[in-house]
Write a protein that holds these residues in place. Structure first.
Motif, PDB file in Angstrom:
ATOM      1  N   ARG A 203       0.326  -6.451   9.083  1.00  0.00           N
ATOM      2  CA  ARG A 203       1.177  -7.798   8.643  1.00  0.00           C
ATOM      3  C   ARG A 203      -0.137  -8.904   8.697  1.00  0.00           C
ATOM      4  O   ARG A 203      -0.348  -9.582   7.668  1.00  0.00           O
ATOM      5  N   GLN A 204      -0.917  -8.991   9.703  1.00  0.00           N
ATOM      6  CA  GLN A 204      -1.628 -10.154   9.801  1.00  0.00           C
ATOM      7  C   GLN A 204      -3.145 -10.217   8.887  1.00  0.00           C
ATOM      8  O   GLN A 204      -3.342 -10.919   8.188  1.00  0.00           O
ATOM      9  N   ALA A 205      -3.316  -8.712   8.582  1.00  0.00           N
ATOM     10  CA  ALA A 205      -4.250  -8.411   7.697  1.00  0.00           C
ATOM     11  C   ALA A 205      -4.009  -9.124   6.327  1.00  0.00           C
ATOM     12  O   ALA A 205      -4.766  -9.561   5.449  1.00  0.00           O
ATOM     13  N   HIS A 206      -2.761  -8.562   5.747  1.00  0.00           N
ATOM     14  CA  HIS A 206      -2.059  -8.981   4.651  1.00  0.00           C
ATOM     15  C   HIS A 206      -2.064 -10.625   4.599  1.00  0.00           C
ATOM     16  O   HIS A 206      -2.173 -11.334   3.572  1.00  0.00           O
ATOM     17  N   ALA A 207      -1.413 -11.186   5.533  1.00  0.00           N
ATOM     18  CA  ALA A 207      -1.451 -12.613   5.696  1.00  0.00           C
ATOM     19  C   ALA A 207      -2.913 -13.530   5.656  1.00  0.00           C
ATOM     20  O   ALA A 207      -3.086 -14.208   4.579  1.00  0.00           O
ATOM     21  N   GLU A 208      -3.887 -12.907   6.072  1.00  0.00           N
ATOM     22  CA  GLU A 208      -5.202 -13.346   5.951  1.00  0.00           C
ATOM     23  C   GLU A 208      -5.706 -13.292   4.769  1.00  0.00           C
ATOM     24  O   GLU A 208      -6.605 -14.181   4.459  1.00  0.00           O
ATOM     25  N   ALA A 209      -5.298 -12.374   4.344  1.00  0.00           N
ATOM     26  CA  ALA A 209      -6.124 -12.074   2.860  1.00  0.00           C
ATOM     27  C   ALA A 209      -4.907 -12.950   1.503  1.00  0.00           C
ATOM     28  O   ALA A 209      -5.338 -12.569   0.231  1.00  0.00           O
ATOM     29  N   GLY A 210      -4.142 -13.448   2.139  1.00  0.00           N
ATOM     30  CA  GLY A 210      -3.159 -14.099   1.218  1.00  0.00           C
ATOM     31  C   GLY A 210      -2.424 -13.179   0.433  1.00  0.00           C
ATOM     32  O   GLY A 210      -1.893 -13.404  -0.523  1.00  0.00           O
ATOM     33  N   LEU A 211      -2.013 -11.588   0.890  1.00  0.00           N
ATOM     34  CA  LEU A 211      -1.341 -10.786   0.213  1.00  0.00           C
ATOM     35  C   LEU A 211       0.171 -10.613   0.677  1.00  0.00           C
ATOM     36  O   LEU A 211       0.251 -10.815   1.869  1.00  0.00           O
ATOM     37  N   PRO A 212       1.020 -10.437  -0.036  1.00  0.00           N
ATOM     38  CA  PRO A 212       2.489 -10.202   0.428  1.00  0.00           C
ATOM     39  C   PRO A 212       2.717  -8.714   0.944  1.00  0.00           C
ATOM     40  O   PRO A 212       1.778  -7.968   0.551  1.00  0.00           O
ATOM     41  N   VAL A 213       3.403  -8.589   1.789  1.00  0.00           N
ATOM     42  CA  VAL A 213       3.618  -7.145   2.349  1.00  0.00           C
ATOM     43  C   VAL A 213       4.988  -6.649   1.712  1.00  0.00           C
ATOM     44  O   VAL A 213       5.767  -7.410   1.714  1.00  0.00           O
ATOM     45  N   ASP A 214       4.821  -5.308   1.062  1.00  0.00           N
ATOM     46  CA  ASP A 214       6.041  -4.868   0.358  1.00  0.00           C
ATOM     47  C   ASP A 214       6.806  -3.872   1.636  1.00  0.00           C
ATOM     48  O   ASP A 214       5.960  -3.058   1.978  1.00  0.00           O
ATOM     49  N   GLU A 215       7.817  -4.518   2.066  1.00  0.00           N
ATOM     50  CA  GLU A 215       8.536  -3.791   3.256  1.00  0.00           C
ATOM     51  C   GLU A 215       8.816  -2.598   3.085  1.00  0.00           C
ATOM     52  O   GLU A 215       8.956  -1.888   4.224  1.00  0.00           O
ATOM     53  N   SER A 216       8.991  -2.158   1.761  1.00  0.00           N
ATOM     54  CA  SER A 216       9.398  -0.549   1.525  1.00  0.00           C
ATOM     55  C   SER A 216       8.059   0.187   1.686  1.00  0.00           C
ATOM     56  O   SER A 216       8.583   1.344   1.664  1.00  0.00           O
ATOM     57  N   LEU A 217       7.006  -0.259   1.798  1.00  0.00           N
ATOM     58  CA  LEU A 217       5.917   0.565   2.115  1.00  0.00           C
ATOM     59  C   LEU A 217       5.712   0.916   3.723  1.00  0.00           C
ATOM     60  O   LEU A 217       4.476   1.476   3.829  1.00  0.00           O
ATOM     61  N   ILE A 218       6.284   0.320   4.510  1.00  0.00           N
ATOM     62  CA  ILE A 218       6.249   0.732   5.779  1.00  0.00           C
ATOM     63  C   ILE A 218       7.069   1.720   6.486  1.00  0.00           C
ATOM     64  O   ILE A 218       8.418   1.520   6.224  1.00  0.00           O
ATOM     65  N   ILE A 219       6.574   2.774   6.359  1.00  0.00           N
ATOM     66  CA  ILE A 219       7.422   3.965   6.743  1.00  0.00           C
ATOM     67  C   ILE A 219       7.382   4.418   8.263  1.00  0.00           C
ATOM     68  O   ILE A 219       6.640   4.571   8.915  1.00  0.00           O
ATOM     69  N   HIS A 220       8.833   4.582   8.761  1.00  0.00           N
ATOM     70  CA  HIS A 220       8.929   5.014  10.134  1.00  0.00           C
ATOM     71  C   HIS A 220       8.666   6.296  10.286  1.00  0.00           C
ATOM     72  O   HIS A 220       9.153   7.138   9.464  1.00  0.00           O
ATOM     73  N   THR A 221       8.138   6.747  11.322  1.00  0.00           N
ATOM     74  CA  THR A 221       8.312   8.321  11.716  1.00  0.00           C
ATOM     75  C   THR A 221       8.453   8.283  13.277  1.00  0.00           C
ATOM     76  O   THR A 221       7.960   7.568  14.091  1.00  0.00           O
ATOM     77  N   PRO A 222       9.299   9.534  13.437  1.00  0.00           N
ATOM     78  CA  PRO A 222       9.618   9.802  14.742  1.00  0.00           C
ATOM     79  C   PRO A 222       8.568   9.932  15.822  1.00  0.00           C
ATOM     80  O   PRO A 222       8.413   9.615  17.050  1.00  0.00           O
ATOM     81  N   ARG A 223       7.636  10.786  15.458  1.00  0.00           N
ATOM     82  CA  ARG A 223       6.270  10.933  16.170  1.00  0.00           C
ATOM     83  C   ARG A 223       4.884  10.649  15.272  1.00  0.00           C
ATOM     84  O   ARG A 223       5.211  10.354  14.171  1.00  0.00           O
ATOM     85  N   PHE A 224       3.860  10.457  15.867  1.00  0.00           N
ATOM     86  CA  PHE A 224       2.628  10.306  15.227  1.00  0.00           C
ATOM     87  C   PHE A 224       1.874  11.760  15.153  1.00  0.00           C
ATOM     88  O   PHE A 224       0.755  11.985  15.915  1.00  0.00           O
ATOM     89  N   ASN A 225       2.635  12.717  14.350  1.00  0.00           N
ATOM     90  CA  ASN A 225       1.794  14.043  14.376  1.00  0.00           C
ATOM     91  C   ASN A 225       1.728  14.466  12.870  1.00  0.00           C
ATOM     92  O   ASN A 225       1.826  13.752  11.735  1.00  0.00           O
TER      93      ASN A 225
END
Lengths: 341, 341
Positions: A203-225
């Motif tokens: 989120r911070q990188a988007h804010a610094e670049a003045g870009l909006p975050v599309d919340e639907s592009l943040i995907i939850h996963t149960p594990r990091f595999n």
């Protein structure tokens, strides 16, 4: 036949009982030649020094526990590669346990006294625990925590600056002109504290670049595999408006996502650029190779061992310290492409 | 303040000392409600049962050692994934050690009595040891050996039929019409006993098909890792007459070799078909996916634990047995291509 004693070994080797004891306890001041004589006598007599009795007498087991969520996660395997020799160098065996990220198992490990005498201290990479569970742990257990936590003053914490690293990874994709950047690996509170720091950096990188975050592009996963990375990528590619880049919260997630992209006949990075996190060896041999955040694993491992042994050796509980290891962004083919540059 | 005793815990929990002892020792006959009461009292009083004293009394440490050459080799990490829960289920902790395949370290582990009381038995995957070193080990140590060895009657051995598996892998390539088949991973005696069984299977497959073996296509590598696979492939591709297929002695070797082939702009399997060995998860997500020999890891792991605990529990030394686990060939994209079939 009665069991051989220390005195029997001394007699056969032609040395004093004290010298046998020095050999058995691994003290350095014994010459190589004497050590060999004693070891030959030990082997010949089948002598077994009573390690447990010794530990009981000095209140130490000579073992440290390293507890990780999953042993088949290459990041932890690579970390152990550096932890084990460091501990051994300093005279400690390593007892390894895996928790499967189960909060109950993790809580039990830092609370339960039952195991205390099996190890003198613990290097712990929690996954299922909330910060308050850690705060609730046994203050008498010498403890070093890895990953994305904060010391409460009773244990040491060794990690990298995850928010900064995630910001850099995302900014790298923005710098390449990508504008629809997905994030794979977010997790809900409390399990997801690690993941949430990465989402914050994204989120911070988007804010610094003045870009909006599309919340639907943040995907939850149960594990990091791999399986979760591949599954999340499938969801993203099935959309009418797929992303043009993905920040994956681990290299394994990136490798799973990469597989899904290529299986569909899309190109990396031309159609979709990918960056991972952890710098595991696999990402240096994948096709294409994976851009990543590389934590300084050797410093993390050696600092964790050294801090733990300091805590174990201290007669008084030491105040908890925060140790921040370095990280760097390594850009490879999954963001830069294959062309020589 | 004096340390809390078992009696203090019993008083606070309102149960008998025997019940506290049952909880602490993990006996099953305690009800969940009683267990919780006792655990709450243990936590409240900071009670630490004296595990070492208990072990000393019964001559057991409650720990088994699992010794592998390299922890960052996914095959071993995946095997540990099955060994640890099985051991835990049966009340044992797992102590993990890695030898880096160093023959001296490996010899010391099976000979030295000094560590004997730290663990009750050992599951050992030797790399640097010759068969005669194993024969020379401490016969009193409960031992289960993994990999390509033979029991001498004093320990159990669990493995797959490596010669048959290697013959099948090579025959698969021959069946696809390949005629210049390289082998990556051979190693000289004695370290290379494992590798030599694979080379034997490779030779047998050629003999059965009436094909000659080009000795110059058998490439030695010091380890079974990505870097060695990639380096060996480089040698093969630099030749005037490169191979049209490669049997790699591990999936990691195959993944290293694959990387080198693709970096040169060649196609897999069109130009060069590849098959590996071990069926690690990475080979199911690589691009292309890797054909492989899949050993039945769960059977290997659970049999090894069960056999070891039988040896530990037996008042008399048990005769060594040979356990052969199943394997199967899994053909994927690196030999069959990407086209749906």
């Amino acid at each position: 036949m009665r069991d051989a004693t220390l005195r029997d070994v001394a007699e056969l080797a032609g040395v004093s009982a004290r010298t046998v004891s020095n050999v058995v306890n691994g003290y350095a001041k014994v010459t190589e030649r004497t050590r060999e004589k004693v070891e030959r006598a030990i082997a010949e007599l089948g002598y077994r020094p009573n390690v447990l009795a010794r530990n009981l007498a000095n209140g130490r087991s000579g073992q440290i526990a390293v507890v990780v969520p999953y042993l088949d996660t290459p990041y932890f395997a690579e970390l152990l590669q550096a932890i084990i020799p460091r501990a051994r160098e300093r005279g400690y065996n390593v007892l390894i346990d895996q928790t499967d990220g189960d909060p109950a198992h993790e809580r039990e490990l830092i609370r339960r006294g039952a195991r205390a005498l099996l190890f003198d201290g613990m290097i712990f990479s929690p996954l299922g625990l909330a910060q308050e569970d850690l705060d609730d742990g046994d203050p008498a257990l010498p403890l070093v925590v890895l990953g994305e936590r904060t010391s409460n003053g009773t244990f040491d914490h060794v990690g990298i600056d995850d928010v900064a690293a995630s910001r850099e990874a995302t900014a790298h994709l923005i710098g390449l002109g990508r504008r629809r950047i997905a994030a794979i690996g977010d997790q809900p509170y409390p399990t997801g504290e690690a993941a949430q720091l990465r989402t914050l950096g994204y989120r911070q990188a988007h804010a610094e670049a003045g870009l909006p975050v599309d919340e639907s592009l943040i995907i939850h996963t149960p594990r990091f595999n791999r399986a979760d990375g591949s599954g999340a990528m499938r969801l993203l590619l099935d959309r009418a408006d797929p992303p043009d880049a993905v920040f994956c919260y681990s290299d394994l997630v990136a490798l799973g996502a990469l597989h899904e992209v290529l299986e569909r006949g899309l190109r990396v990075p031309e159609d979709i650029a990918l960056i991972g996190y952890d710098d595991i060896e696999e990402g240096r041999y994948s096709n294409p190779t994976i851009s990543t955040i590389s934590p300084d694993k050797v410093t993390i491992a050696t600092t964790a061992v050294d801090r733990l042994l300091a805590r174990i050796g201290s007669p008084e509980p030491l105040p908890g310290v925060e140790v921040r290891a370095e990280h760097k962004l390594i850009a490879r083919q999954s963001t830069l492409g294959r062309a020589p540059r």
